[in-house]
Design a protein around this motif. Structure first.
Motif, PDB file in Angstrom:
ATOM      1  N   VAL A 403      -0.874   4.330  -5.421  1.00 49.38           N
ATOM      2  CA  VAL A 403      -0.251   3.196  -4.736  1.00 49.38           C
ATOM      3  C   VAL A 403      -0.293   1.967  -5.630  1.00 49.38           C
ATOM      4  O   VAL A 403      -1.199   1.795  -6.449  1.00 49.38           O
ATOM      5  CB  VAL A 403      -0.935   2.894  -3.384  1.00 49.38           C
ATOM      6  CG1 VAL A 403      -0.801   4.079  -2.454  1.00 49.38           C
ATOM      7  CG2 VAL A 403      -2.393   2.533  -3.570  1.00 49.38           C
ATOM      8  N   GLY A 404       0.691   1.096  -5.470  1.00 54.28           N
ATOM      9  CA  GLY A 404       0.738  -0.154  -6.201  1.00 54.28           C
ATOM     10  C   GLY A 404      -0.160  -1.209  -5.574  1.00 54.28           C
ATOM     11  O   GLY A 404      -0.715  -1.020  -4.481  1.00 54.28           O
ATOM     12  N   GLY A 405      -0.265  -2.340  -6.252  1.00 58.32           N
ATOM     13  CA  GLY A 405      -1.166  -3.387  -5.791  1.00 58.32           C
ATOM     14  C   GLY A 405      -0.824  -3.930  -4.424  1.00 58.32           C
ATOM     15  O   GLY A 405      -1.724  -4.174  -3.599  1.00 58.32           O
ATOM     16  N   GLU A 406       0.447  -4.111  -4.132  1.00 55.22           N
ATOM     17  CA  GLU A 406       0.830  -4.675  -2.842  1.00 55.22           C
ATOM     18  C   GLU A 406       0.556  -3.694  -1.709  1.00 55.22           C
ATOM     19  O   GLU A 406       0.058  -4.082  -0.640  1.00 55.22           O
ATOM     20  CB  GLU A 406       2.302  -5.086  -2.880  1.00 55.22           C
ATOM     21  CG  GLU A 406       2.564  -6.253  -3.843  1.00 55.22           C
ATOM     22  CD  GLU A 406       4.026  -6.609  -3.935  1.00 55.22           C
ATOM     23  OE1 GLU A 406       4.870  -5.843  -3.417  1.00 55.22           O
ATOM     24  OE2 GLU A 406       4.339  -7.650  -4.544  1.00 55.22           O
ATOM     25  N   ASP A 407       0.868  -2.416  -1.922  1.00 51.85           N
ATOM     26  CA  ASP A 407       0.553  -1.418  -0.907  1.00 51.85           C
ATOM     27  C   ASP A 407      -0.957  -1.272  -0.738  1.00 51.85           C
ATOM     28  O   ASP A 407      -1.453  -1.082   0.391  1.00 51.85           O
ATOM     29  CB  ASP A 407       1.161  -0.066  -1.282  1.00 51.85           C
ATOM     30  CG  ASP A 407       2.610   0.065  -0.817  1.00 51.85           C
ATOM     31  OD1 ASP A 407       3.010  -0.707   0.074  1.00 51.85           O
ATOM     32  OD2 ASP A 407       3.326   0.928  -1.343  1.00 51.85           O
ATOM     33  N   ALA A 408      -1.694  -1.354  -1.842  1.00 50.01           N
ATOM     34  CA  ALA A 408      -3.148  -1.246  -1.754  1.00 50.01           C
ATOM     35  C   ALA A 408      -3.722  -2.352  -0.884  1.00 50.01           C
ATOM     36  O   ALA A 408      -4.648  -2.119  -0.086  1.00 50.01           O
ATOM     37  CB  ALA A 408      -3.766  -1.295  -3.150  1.00 50.01           C
ATOM     38  N   ALA A 409      -3.174  -3.557  -1.002  1.00 46.08           N
ATOM     39  CA  ALA A 409      -3.637  -4.663  -0.147  1.00 46.08           C
ATOM     40  C   ALA A 409      -3.211  -4.456   1.294  1.00 46.08           C
ATOM     41  O   ALA A 409      -3.956  -4.785   2.226  1.00 46.08           O
ATOM     42  CB  ALA A 409      -3.098  -5.990  -0.691  1.00 46.08           C
ATOM     43  N   ALA A 410      -2.039  -3.890   1.498  1.00 45.85           N
ATOM     44  CA  ALA A 410      -1.535  -3.694   2.862  1.00 45.85           C
ATOM     45  C   ALA A 410      -2.390  -2.698   3.643  1.00 45.85           C
ATOM     46  O   ALA A 410      -2.544  -2.827   4.863  1.00 45.85           O
ATOM     47  CB  ALA A 410      -0.084  -3.215   2.829  1.00 45.85           C
TER      48      ALA A 410
END
Length: 456
Positions: A403-410
């Protein structure tokens, strides 16, 4: 840089950036503050390097900085070998490619980057450092004539290898003795900027004591006026830590320092990490040098152990890695993982040991172990559940999805997603754990699909 700064209205903002050929592809960026450069300016230059995905190597404001200080004399030594009749060009090329595991030898490299550039660089070093650095007469002539002739075949020569090794050993150790760089700086410059498979000091450590003595003796016979630095005269191995630490903004910043190897984790990395964690004062920020946080365990170690049927080595490695990660998890002060680029497998498990995880949008985090028939063995399974819940943990481990950084935060895998320029210690240690959050619809459906219901 001090000469440039002397002509500026705000000299404290002057800092040099030295890109390497080819600047689009080469990942090294030397950052050169002078003694009057403010820490704010120097750190801004390093953040700029991070935005570009470069490995920032802070250098002394001295002739050649770090890389050219030893690389230009190495080119010059190759020319002197030919000029003195010790070897012809094909022999020097074959020796450099075979002995140093290089794609191109010194003469082919000069043809690619420009023979006049090598001459000019040597003249600049000689003007500041003395006649040892002066360009060989043959280099001066060839700069006017054009590229070096590379025709013919050659075989590796031990005498040539001794001379090529000794010059980078002596000059690199001289730079270290001046306090302008560490042995690790020299080796990173060679590995990242010059794409050498191994840096000068790693080559020194891998050489037998008798081979070191023979090469240094040959150097001293040729250059009796150049003393052998104390670092080499002792004859022992040179420390090359795979993890380093520094104090910034009231925090201890711990760096995984194998950028040319994607900060892959091996036994040496975990030992150095244990040392840095134990010595850390105050908040701890964990980062990967270069464009990746840590791309997992060093697969070469596991392949070698399995090929030799030495499974006990893998068990010992895993046990020690677990101990080090537990020490990081139990660190008495706040810990933050600053993730850029890949954090895969063991790299992601390392991230999970920190109190807070902060990613950049270009981060790529995942557990791809199941793709090669194993599972996250460094605590990833249970620590991941604490972060994202059982359903998403099953999905991420079972499918190996990255997963990318934005999805990881989500989904709560990291606590925040911030741009690379915001990854400074003061900002990172201010990030609070995000706690539970409502999942976006797509991720909520995945979590529901992979939820465990067999015991209900």
């Amino acid at each position: 840089m001090r000469e440039v700064a002397a002509r500026m209205a705000r000299p404290e903002r002057v800092v040099g950036l030295h890109f390497f050929y080819h600047p689009v592809k080469n990942r090294l960026l030397e950052v050169i503050p002078w003694e009057g450069t403010s820490s704010t300016a120097a750190e801004a230059a390093e953040r700029f390097a991070a935005i570009l995905g470069k490995v920032a190597l802070r250098c002394p404001d001295s002739p050649g900085f770090v890389v050219n200080r030893f690389f230009v004399p190495w080119l010059n030594e190759a020319v002197r070998l030919v000029e003195e009749g010790v070897a012809d060009i094909p022999t020097v090329e074959a020796t450099a490619r075979d002995g140093l595991r290089l794609g191109m030898g010194p003469f082919e490299l000069m043809n690619v980057t420009g023979v006049p550039i090598a001459r000019h660089a040597a003249e600049g070093l000689a003007a500041e450092l003395g006649p040892f650095y002066a360009p060989a007469p043959a280099l001066v002539r060839q700069a006017e004539a054009g590229p070096w002739p590379l025709e013919g075949a050659g075989s590796p020569s031990g005498d040539v290898l001794d001379r090529l090794l000794a010059v980078v050993w002596v000059v690199g150790a001289e730079l270290v003795a001046e306090g302008g760089a560490t042995p690790l700086d020299v080796d990173l410059g060679a590995r990242v900027g010059l794409r050498w498979r191994r840096g000068p000091f790693e080559l020194w450590n891998r050489s037998a004591p008798e081979d070191r003595r023979r090469a240094l003796a040959a150097f001293s016979r040729r250059y009796p006026e150049v003393p052998v630095p104390e670092l080499l005269a002792a004859g022992g191995e040179v420390a090359l830590p795979a993890v380093t630490a520094e104090r910034r903004d009231g925090a201890t910043v711990v760096w995984l320092a194998r950028p040319d190897r994607s900060n892959a984790l091996d036994g040496g990395v975990f030992e150095d990490l244990a040392r840095c964690v134990a010595a850390a004062e105050g908040p701890l920020v964990l980062r990967g040098m270069g464009k990746n946080f840590a791309a997992g365990a060093d697969i070469r170690f596991f392949l070698d152990a399995m090929e030799k049927r030495e499974l006990g080595r893998i068990v010992a490695f895993t046990r020690r890695a677990q101990e080090v990660l537990a020490a990081l998890e139990d660190h008495p002060h706040a810990t933050v993982a600053a993730v850029d680029g890949f954090a895969l497998g063991g790299g992601a498990e390392l991230m999970l040991c920190c109190d807070v995880a902060v990613a950049t949008p270009r981060a790529r985090i995942g557990f791809p172990e199941t793709g090669i028939g194993i599972y996250p063995g460094l605590g990833g399974c249970h620590r991941l559940v604490r972060r994202v819940g059982r359903g998403l943990a099953r999905f991420l481990v079972g499918t190996g999805t990255v997963v990318g950084g934005e999805d990881a935060a989500a989904i709560g895998l990291v606590d925040a997603c911030l741009p690379p320029e915001a990854h400074v210690p003061a900002d990172l240690i201010a990030v609070e754990p995000a706690g539970e959050r409502e999942l976006p619809e797509r991720w909520a459906r995945i979590a529901e699909l992979f939820a465990e219901r067999s015991l209900e």
